[in-house]
Write a protein that holds these residues in place. Sequence first.
Motif, PDB file in Angstrom:
ATOM      1  N   GLU A 118       7.944   7.843  34.647  1.00 41.83           N
ATOM      2  CA  GLU A 118       9.173   7.426  35.319  1.00 41.83           C
ATOM      3  C   GLU A 118       9.033   5.983  35.761  1.00 41.83           C
ATOM      4  OE1 GLU A 118      10.132   9.813  38.670  1.00 41.83           O
ATOM      5  OE2 GLU A 118      10.352  11.671  37.543  1.00 41.83           O
ATOM      6  N   THR A 119       9.943   5.143  35.326  1.00 41.07           N
ATOM      7  CA  THR A 119      10.009   3.794  35.870  1.00 41.07           C
ATOM      8  C   THR A 119      11.453   3.333  35.796  1.00 41.07           C
ATOM      9  OG1 THR A 119       9.099   1.551  35.793  1.00 41.07           O
ATOM     10  CG2 THR A 119       9.433   2.649  33.672  1.00 41.07           C
ATOM     11  N   GLY A 120      11.958   2.801  36.889  1.00 35.89           N
ATOM     12  CA  GLY A 120      13.347   2.387  36.915  1.00 35.89           C
ATOM     13  C   GLY A 120      13.672   1.659  38.199  1.00 35.89           C
ATOM     14  N   TRP A 121      14.954   1.349  38.386  1.00 32.55           N
ATOM     15  CA  TRP A 121      15.391   0.612  39.567  1.00 32.55           C
ATOM     16  C   TRP A 121      16.797   1.073  39.939  1.00 32.55           C
ATOM     17  CZ3 TRP A 121      11.857  -3.065  41.346  1.00 32.55           C
ATOM     18  CH2 TRP A 121      12.236  -3.744  42.515  1.00 32.55           C
ATOM     19  N   PRO A 122      17.055   1.305  41.225  1.00 34.98           N
ATOM     20  CA  PRO A 122      18.383   1.774  41.638  1.00 34.98           C
ATOM     21  C   PRO A 122      19.417   0.654  41.629  1.00 34.98           C
ATOM     22  CG  PRO A 122      16.990   1.475  43.556  1.00 34.98           C
ATOM     23  CD  PRO A 122      16.113   1.225  42.363  1.00 34.98           C
ATOM     24  N   SER A 123      20.627   0.997  41.233  1.00 37.04           N
ATOM     25  CA  SER A 123      21.710   0.010  41.190  1.00 37.04           C
ATOM     26  C   SER A 123      22.476  -0.061  42.503  1.00 37.04           C
ATOM     27  CB  SER A 123      22.690   0.357  40.063  1.00 37.04           C
ATOM     28  OG  SER A 123      23.245   1.649  40.262  1.00 37.04           O
ATOM     29  N   LYS A 124      22.148   0.822  43.426  1.00 36.83           N
ATOM     30  CA  LYS A 124      22.831   0.853  44.723  1.00 36.83           C
ATOM     31  C   LYS A 124      21.903   1.501  45.735  1.00 36.83           C
ATOM     32  CE  LYS A 124      27.082   2.205  44.538  1.00 36.83           C
ATOM     33  NZ  LYS A 124      28.276   3.092  44.452  1.00 36.83           N
ATOM     34  N   GLY A 125      22.010   1.092  47.004  1.00 38.84           N
ATOM     35  CA  GLY A 125      21.178   1.683  48.040  1.00 38.84           C
ATOM     36  C   GLY A 125      21.810   1.533  49.407  1.00 38.84           C
ATOM     37  N   ASP A 126      21.145   2.073  50.410  1.00 36.77           N
ATOM     38  CA  ASP A 126      21.607   1.909  51.784  1.00 36.77           C
ATOM     39  C   ASP A 126      21.333   0.480  52.254  1.00 36.77           C
ATOM     40  OD1 ASP A 126      22.431   4.604  52.044  1.00 36.77           O
ATOM     41  OD2 ASP A 126      20.350   5.208  52.410  1.00 36.77           O
ATOM     42  N   SER A 127      21.866   0.132  53.407  1.00 40.68           N
ATOM     43  CA  SER A 127      21.742  -1.238  53.910  1.00 40.68           C
ATOM     44  C   SER A 127      20.292  -1.648  54.145  1.00 40.68           C
ATOM     45  CB  SER A 127      22.541  -1.394  55.212  1.00 40.68           C
ATOM     46  OG  SER A 127      22.080  -0.475  56.195  1.00 40.68           O
ATOM     47  N   SER A 142      20.106  -3.030  43.923  1.00 39.66           N
ATOM     48  CA  SER A 142      21.374  -3.656  43.561  1.00 39.66           C
ATOM     49  C   SER A 142      21.593  -3.568  42.062  1.00 39.66           C
ATOM     50  CB  SER A 142      21.390  -5.126  43.988  1.00 39.66           C
ATOM     51  OG  SER A 142      20.489  -5.885  43.203  1.00 39.66           O
ATOM     52  N   LEU A 143      22.837  -3.725  41.658  1.00 36.85           N
ATOM     53  CA  LEU A 143      23.191  -3.688  40.240  1.00 36.85           C
ATOM     54  C   LEU A 143      22.462  -4.785  39.475  1.00 36.85           C
ATOM     55  CD1 LEU A 143      25.241  -1.953  38.556  1.00 36.85           C
ATOM     56  CD2 LEU A 143      26.780  -3.909  38.709  1.00 36.85           C
ATOM     57  N   GLU A 144      22.419  -5.983  40.052  1.00 35.88           N
ATOM     58  CA  GLU A 144      21.774  -7.114  39.389  1.00 35.88           C
ATOM     59  C   GLU A 144      20.283  -6.864  39.174  1.00 35.88           C
ATOM     60  OE1 GLU A 144      21.149 -11.946  39.990  1.00 35.88           O
ATOM     61  OE2 GLU A 144      21.890 -10.703  41.648  1.00 35.88           O
ATOM     62  N   ASN A 145      19.586  -6.390  40.207  1.00 38.04           N
ATOM     63  CA  ASN A 145      18.151  -6.151  40.085  1.00 38.04           C
ATOM     64  C   ASN A 145      17.843  -5.015  39.113  1.00 38.04           C
ATOM     65  OD1 ASN A 145      17.508  -8.198  41.844  1.00 38.04           O
ATOM     66  ND2 ASN A 145      17.298  -6.860  43.633  1.00 38.04           N
ATOM     67  N   ALA A 146      18.681  -3.970  39.137  1.00 39.86           N
ATOM     68  CA  ALA A 146      18.474  -2.853  38.211  1.00 39.86           C
ATOM     69  C   ALA A 146      18.615  -3.319  36.769  1.00 39.86           C
ATOM     70  CB  ALA A 146      19.469  -1.737  38.510  1.00 39.86           C
ATOM     71  N   GLU A 147      19.618  -4.139  36.509  1.00 37.78           N
ATOM     72  CA  GLU A 147      19.831  -4.648  35.155  1.00 37.78           C
ATOM     73  C   GLU A 147      18.662  -5.520  34.705  1.00 37.78           C
ATOM     74  OE1 GLU A 147      23.120  -7.291  32.657  1.00 37.78           O
ATOM     75  OE2 GLU A 147      23.589  -6.536  34.667  1.00 37.78           O
ATOM     76  N   ILE A 148      18.185  -6.391  35.586  1.00 33.16           N
ATOM     77  CA  ILE A 148      17.061  -7.268  35.251  1.00 33.16           C
ATOM     78  C   ILE A 148      15.802  -6.453  34.972  1.00 33.16           C
ATOM     79  CG2 ILE A 148      15.472  -9.003  36.182  1.00 33.16           C
ATOM     80  CD1 ILE A 148      17.874 -10.177  37.703  1.00 33.16           C
ATOM     81  N   TYR A 149      15.506  -5.498  35.862  1.00 29.48           N
ATOM     82  CA  TYR A 149      14.278  -4.709  35.718  1.00 29.48           C
ATOM     83  C   TYR A 149      14.272  -3.935  34.405  1.00 29.48           C
ATOM     84  CZ  TYR A 149      10.523  -1.430  36.752  1.00 29.48           C
ATOM     85  OH  TYR A 149       9.363  -0.691  36.689  1.00 29.48           O
ATOM     86  N   ASN A 150      15.356  -3.227  34.129  1.00 23.82           N
ATOM     87  CA  ASN A 150      15.371  -2.373  32.946  1.00 23.82           C
ATOM     88  C   ASN A 150      15.499  -3.165  31.651  1.00 23.82           C
ATOM     89  OD1 ASN A 150      14.977   0.195  34.142  1.00 23.82           O
ATOM     90  ND2 ASN A 150      17.075   0.160  34.895  1.00 23.82           N
ATOM     91  N   ASN A 201      21.356   6.822  42.405  1.00 26.13           N
ATOM     92  CA  ASN A 201      21.876   5.683  41.643  1.00 26.13           C
ATOM     93  C   ASN A 201      20.820   5.000  40.779  1.00 26.13           C
ATOM     94  OD1 ASN A 201      24.845   5.070  42.594  1.00 26.13           O
ATOM     95  ND2 ASN A 201      23.711   5.704  44.416  1.00 26.13           N
ATOM     96  N   TYR A 202      20.028   5.793  40.087  1.00 24.29           N
ATOM     97  CA  TYR A 202      19.062   5.244  39.136  1.00 24.29           C
ATOM     98  C   TYR A 202      19.585   5.255  37.702  1.00 24.29           C
ATOM     99  CZ  TYR A 202      14.988   4.730  42.199  1.00 24.29           C
ATOM    100  OH  TYR A 202      14.111   4.313  43.164  1.00 24.29           O
ATOM    101  N   GLY A 203      20.727   5.868  37.459  1.00 18.54           N
ATOM    102  CA  GLY A 203      21.183   6.094  36.099  1.00 18.54           C
ATOM    103  C   GLY A 203      21.679   4.856  35.375  1.00 18.54           C
ATOM    104  N   LEU A 204      21.405   4.813  34.065  1.00 16.46           N
ATOM    105  CA  LEU A 204      22.015   3.790  33.214  1.00 16.46           C
ATOM    106  C   LEU A 204      23.481   4.105  32.970  1.00 16.46           C
ATOM    107  CD1 LEU A 204      19.406   3.103  30.371  1.00 16.46           C
ATOM    108  CD2 LEU A 204      19.754   1.857  32.504  1.00 16.46           C
ATOM    109  N   PHE A 205      23.829   5.397  33.110  1.00 11.94           N
ATOM    110  CA  PHE A 205      25.190   5.836  32.835  1.00 11.94           C
ATOM    111  C   PHE A 205      25.757   6.623  34.006  1.00 11.94           C
ATOM    112  CE2 PHE A 205      23.414   5.083  28.682  1.00 11.94           C
ATOM    113  CZ  PHE A 205      24.468   4.565  27.944  1.00 11.94           C
ATOM    114  N   GLU A 206      27.077   6.550  34.129  1.00 12.34           N
ATOM    115  CA  GLU A 206      27.807   7.417  35.041  1.00 12.34           C
ATOM    116  C   GLU A 206      28.007   8.768  34.350  1.00 12.34           C
ATOM    117  OE1 GLU A 206      28.422   6.618  38.026  1.00 12.34           O
ATOM    118  OE2 GLU A 206      28.138   4.439  38.004  1.00 12.34           O
ATOM    119  N   PRO A 207      28.326   9.811  35.099  1.00 13.38           N
ATOM    120  CA  PRO A 207      28.541  11.120  34.476  1.00 13.38           C
ATOM    121  C   PRO A 207      29.642  11.144  33.419  1.00 13.38           C
ATOM    122  CG  PRO A 207      28.194  11.378  36.823  1.00 13.38           C
ATOM    123  CD  PRO A 207      28.305   9.908  36.574  1.00 13.38           C
ATOM    124  N   ASP A 208      30.598  10.190  33.478  1.00 10.89           N
ATOM    125  CA  ASP A 208      31.644  10.147  32.453  1.00 10.89           C
ATOM    126  C   ASP A 208      31.191   9.390  31.208  1.00 10.89           C
ATOM    127  OD1 ASP A 208      31.638   7.522  33.259  1.00 10.89           O
ATOM    128  OD2 ASP A 208      33.725   7.485  33.922  1.00 10.89           O
TER     129      ASP A 208
END
Length: 284
Positions: A180-189, A195-203, A245-252
């Motif tokens: 398992e390795t990944g980055w969340p696109s959203k989090g608590d304060s 963040s979305l930007e960091n998740a995109e860069i990491y992956n 919020n670790y997913g590359l995709f939304e449920p849709d």
Amino acid sequence: MTLSYILLAYFLSADFGIFVHVTSFGINYGQVANNLPPPEKVLELLSTLKITKTRIYDTNPQILKAFANSNVEIIVTIENQILNQLNDPQQALQWVNTNIKPYLPDTKITGIQVGNEVFTEIDTTLIQYLVPAVINIHNALVQLGLESNIHVSTPSSLEVLEESYPPSAGFNGIEIRVSETGWPSKGDSDEIGASLENAEIYNKNLLRRQMKNEGTPLNPRMRLESYLFALFNEDLKNGPTSERNYGLFEPDESMTYNVGLSSFAKSSNPSTSISLTSSATRTK
């Protein structure tokens, strides 16, 4: 999960030294949600993205049936709560007969992960059951003649390592894989960096490393098999916002962000496919 996990996998085979041929990039297919597409649609998505390896956290029969006669290899997981039962060799044999054998060979089950992060579980009593369960599951596969195609392993977080930096891999008799390795696109304060930007860069960087066949500081020429976490955002997961919020995709099936997989899916050039060769193969 924390931001990066590593799988310490001792692949048990008849002579404890043969590794099954596997691709070096896969994705975790979690199911802790009430709005995910059916397994048949998930298979279509993976096929479109040319992802040929996935890991699930149980032995969901709907998934195992849906993935039959496809080119997607699956690693399944034995839940922590039944490890004590598998200390009985007959129970382990029954588990394999019930949860693995009926789906073979149509479904490409290539691995069984015994437990999940047992060494860092709050319930420390699970540790005593882990090794006997691994041995009994392996012996059950041998008894049924399945051990040459299915490896047995157990995933552990980086917390089990005395030193995890700089990251590296390779011990005598043990193959290391990143489960398992990944980055969340959203989090608590208070979740700095989620963040979305960091998740995109990491992956994106993870995908680039896999395409360049980069290894580790200790073994730079050894391809390291890695599983990205995760395929979907999962709305029923407990914990802070990042956990959902670790997913590359939304449920849709819409992209949370684009790491470049769509371009690979559209390419007809085999050299640009993310379905890479064995992680046990050295480059020259």
